[in-house]
Motif scaffolding. Structure first.
Motif, short mmCIF file in Angstrom:
data_model
loop_
_atom_site.label_atom_id
_atom_site.label_comp_id
_atom_site.label_asym_id
_atom_site.label_seq_id
_atom_site.Cartn_x
_atom_site.Cartn_y
_atom_site.Cartn_z
N PHE A 103 4.17 4.95 -0.14
CA PHE A 103 3.56 4.03 0.73
C PHE A 103 2.75 3.04 -0.18
O PHE A 103 1.43 3.13 -0.50
N PRO A 104 3.35 2.04 -0.68
CA PRO A 104 2.81 1.34 -1.94
C PRO A 104 1.64 0.34 -1.33
O PRO A 104 1.88 -0.04 -0.18
N ARG A 105 0.69 -0.27 -2.18
CA ARG A 105 0.03 -1.29 -1.94
C ARG A 105 0.40 -2.48 -2.47
O ARG A 105 0.55 -2.58 -3.70
N TRP A 106 0.94 -3.22 -1.76
CA TRP A 106 1.79 -4.46 -2.13
C TRP A 106 0.67 -5.26 -2.77
O TRP A 106 1.50 -5.99 -3.72
N THR B 198 -0.18 -7.97 -8.15
CA THR B 198 -0.86 -8.42 -9.12
C THR B 198 -0.15 -8.06 -10.55
O THR B 198 -0.17 -8.71 -11.40
N LEU B 199 0.60 -6.95 -10.51
CA LEU B 199 1.50 -6.49 -11.58
C LEU B 199 2.37 -7.26 -11.97
O LEU B 199 2.97 -7.46 -13.13
N LYS C 33 6.32 -3.35 4.33
CA LYS C 33 5.41 -2.63 5.26
C LYS C 33 4.26 -1.97 4.42
O LYS C 33 4.54 -1.20 3.23
N THR C 34 3.24 -1.91 5.00
CA THR C 34 2.21 -0.92 4.35
C THR C 34 1.50 -0.12 5.35
O THR C 34 1.44 -0.42 6.37
N LEU C 35 1.08 1.29 5.05
CA LEU C 35 0.66 2.01 5.98
C LEU C 35 -0.89 1.98 5.85
O LEU C 35 -1.63 2.18 4.79
#
Length: 751
Positions: free
Chosen positions: A187-190, A195-196, A245-247
């Motif tokens: 569940f990535p932090r987009w 930023t990367l 999507k982010t959780l």
């Protein structure tokens, strides 16, 4: 009293176990395009000099499963890389609390070696410190790489939950010319992935959970910088709408409950309503644009017709999954063609008893049938009507511009509800369903009503069905087993009824319906050798007028046959107060003589016994002495009003066991159970509602006579010999004893 301060009642629900199969990046394209994205991966190849380093998150927040997915994604990317010391070099570094070099870029010189090493990578565990891993690369560069002399590509697989700062080291790497792809897992932090990633962000942020899609996205971006190429110039990189999507954990007010609070300055306790909340994990969507490469596919031209599904098999090959009635033909092309000259009215029950679902099934069946059977060259004309209490003629027969227009009219048919008045609808269809044409005889095409119903009629159907047949309409029925008996009564024969067990089984009846619409007795079958005997019920239960109608029916049946000793022989037996052979198989040598003799057959009256008459046929008619020919197919047609048949089951089976086919034609408003027991293994029974309706069943009887298993019947060895050939031998032996001279040629049967 001491003061009491009660805090808010707080219920916290933390849903930590969310299913991993939920797509966290979804490209909004058709299933066909999804297949093209997957297939395009095999069309792309990266052969330019480039250094590729996989930086894979092995921390506890990612977990072992997502770590394995990151490895799978890296392996899929390697499938498109031309790994060679002079062209593409690949290395891998795993990070968590600290970075660990898995293998240098100059460690392996082939694709197989690199993929094998990635597979053997072991999950490290620990906290997520992406910034520390980036600083490691800033200090040491790409281990085993060629520095800045070739493009450097860093593929970071992480959940974006670094416990350190990542923006500065990532920016410094990009300033040195390193291209960074940020690939999310779990569940990535987009925000951190953006930023990367290098610019443009949309083309450098991917999701490893959908490995094929992510591989296409990475290779599509590299193809713009000439690092990778596509095998076909027709392949294109195109933008597609997608969402990420982010959780996230959110607080949600659930309600309120009574609570007590202490009052300032006093010892009093006050009651109040206190809110309480719950914490939930929810998916928050972020619209985005995803760039993917697609190549022209074998299914782009939509080769599968009539609702078939095209399944690609590589770039140039495909196969079609065809709906029922179209299978077995290339591209689901129509293989059924109504080549006969025919007018067909489809009559659909739209009553409450049929239900909306049943009505939709009937419409789908007719639509599929028309798609399969009608073409521009078809000689058939079609109409559609529906009914409940009244008949509604939606499409008059032949009054449509083309087949697509006819199909659109079908889509618009409404469900009526109400009572099921099938009899009333049949009478209206006979009067108005085929227009007011005055053509008769050979100038008029065959007219057919195909009734589709799943609900028993609430009015009488026998009379209207007879009325429709007097208008020279062929009636066919399609329905479930619940209405089988009623459809047999309407159509006049079980052979004109198609019974289905469900929606798919219904579609499988399409070829059978087409055969029934265009079937006629095969030309020429009446010219094959046959010994044919008619048995007429001449008892008092029939009456002289009905007996005369049976005689007329038999005479009309004789017209197509070539009556002579070498082709068709015909005999006639009548029974009532007694059993009498009106004329034997070898009595009359021409059709004209048979027709005259049939008219002269006597009406006997009295009480008849079909069993006694069948035994008479067995002993005194179907014998060589009385004209039966060895090796020639033999058939008996019994016409009866249904009385006096209780003793016929054993005698009729005795005939069948001796190689004689037997058909029972039962006349009367009700089909008696005793008649059903005489049907035999070939379902050799025709039910006729009245003697006046016999003429409408001539085709059915001729079809039975011309059936392949009757005309080409093989006499069972050891069975018919004991009957016919034994009679032949006995006759021949008697002649040898009484007449001197040459032996009879028939003696060969006695050897």
């Amino acid at each position: 009293m001491p003061s009491f301060l009660l805090l808010e009642v707080l219920f916290i629900f933390l849903f930590s176990g969310v299913r991993q199969s939920h797509p966290l990046q979804e490209v909004h394209v058709s299933r066909e395009t999804t297949g093209k994205i997957s297939a395009a991966n095999k069309m792309m190849q990266c052969s330019a000099a480039v250094d590729v380093l996989f930086l894979i998150d092995g921390s506890h927040s990612v977990g072992k499963r997502s770590f394995e997915r990151s490895k799978h994604f890296a392996i899929m990317v390697c499938d498109a890389l031309d790994i060679n010391p002079e062209r593409v070099r690949v290395g891998a570094l795993q990070f968590s609390s600290a970075p660990r070099l898995e293998f240098r870029l100059d460690s392996f010189s082939s694709q197989q070696e690199v993929k094998a090493k990635i597979k053997r990578m072991v999950f490290k565990g620990g906290r997520t410190d992406t910034g520390l891993a980036l600083k490691y690369l800033l200090r040491k560069g790409f281990p085993g790489g060629r520095n800045a002399s070739v493009p450097q590509i860093l593929v970071v697989s992480t959940d974006g939950r670094s416990q350190g700062q990542v923006a500065t080291p990532a920016e410094q790497l990009k300033e040195r010319g390193v291209t960074i792809f940020a690939v999310g897992v779990r569940f990535p932090r987009w925000e951190e992935l953006h930023t990367l990633a290098s610019e443009p962000k949309e083309q450098h942020v991917l999701m490893a959970e959908q490995a094929e899609d992510a591989t296409n996205g990475l290779l599509s971006t590299l193809s713009k910088s000439a690092v990778c190429t596509v095998a076909s110039p027709d392949c294109k990189v195109q933008p597609h709408p997608c969402e990420r999507k982010t959780l996230e954990t959110v607080r949600e007010l659930v309600g309120s409950a009574p609570c007590w609070r202490g009052s300032r300055g006093t010892d009093a306790v006050l009651a109040a309503l206190c809110p309480f909340s719950s914490w939930k994990r929810v998916f928050v969507t972020h619209p985005a644009t995803c760039y993917r490469t697609t190549c022209p596919g074998a299914c782009d031209s939509q080769p599968c017709q009539n609702g078939g599904t095209c399944v690609p098999e590589g770039r140039d090959r495909y196969h079609c999954v065809c709906p029922p009635a179209f299978g077995g033909e290339a591209n689901c092309a129509p293989k059924l063609s109504l080549e006969c000259r025919i007018d067909v009215l489809f009559l659909l029950a739209s009553s409450a008893g049929t239900t909306p679902e049943g009505f939709l099934r009937a419409k789908a069946f007719v639509k599929r049938f028309l798609q399969a059977s009608l073409s521009e060259d078809s000689r058939a004309r079609v109409g559609v009507a529906w009914y409940s209490r009244e008949l509604a003629l939606a499409v008059p027969v032949g009054e449509y511009r083309d087949v697509p227009a006819l199909l659109r009219s079908l889509d618009g048919l409404p469900f009526g509800g109400g009572a099921t008045l099938t009899g009333h609808a049949l009478r209206q269809a006979a009067d108005h369903g085929f227009g007011s044409t005055t053509r008769t005889g050979q100038d008029r095409p065959r007219r057919v009503v195909v009734l589709l119903t799943e609900s028993p009629s609430q009015d009488e159907v026998a009379g209207p069905a007879r009325y429709a047949r007097t208008r020279e309409l062929l009636l066919l029925g399609v329905g479930t087993d619940a209405v089988r008996a009623e459809l047999e009564e309407i159509t006049g024969s079980p052979k004109r009824v198609l019974v289905h067990a469900g929606p798919q089984d219904l579609f499988h009846r399409i070829p059978e319906l087409r055969r029934k619409l265009c079937s006629r007795p095969r030309p020429g079958c009446q010219a094959q050798s046959l010994d044919l005997l008619f048995m007429l019920d001449a008892s008092a239960s029939v009456g002289p007028e009905n007996f005369a109608q049976m005689q007329s029916f038999v005479r009309s049946l004789m017209l197509p046959f070539d009556v002579n000793p070498d082709v068709t022989q015909v005999g006639l037996v009548v029974y009532g107060s007694r059993v009498q052979t009106a004329f034997g198989l070898d009595t009359h040598l021409t059709r004209a003589a048979v027709l005259r003799a049939t008219s002269q057959a006597p009406y006997l009256g009295g009480m008849g016994s079909a069993g006694t008459a069948l035994l008479h046929v067995y002993d005194k008619v179907m014998t060589v002495q009385r004209g039966a020919r060895p090796g020639v197919p033999k058939a008996v047609v019994l016409l009866t009003g249904g009385m006096g048949v209780e003793d016929a089951a054993v005698p009729i089976q005795k005939l069948r066991n001796n190689g004689v086919s037997a058909l029972v034609v039962g006349v009367g408003p009700v089909l008696r159970e005793a008649l059903r027991r005489l049907a035999g293994p070939r379902d050799s029974l025709i039910h006729v509602a009245s003697y006046a309706d016999l003429r409408y069943h001539q085709d059915a009887l001729l079809e039975w006579v011309c059936a392949e298993d009757l005309i080409q019947i093989q006499i069972p060895p050891g069975i018919l010999r004991t009957r016919v050939d034994t009679d032949l031998c006995s006759e021949q032996q008697r002649q040898e004893h009484t007449q001197p001279g040459q032996p009879d040629p028939k003696a060969s049967f006695c050897q």
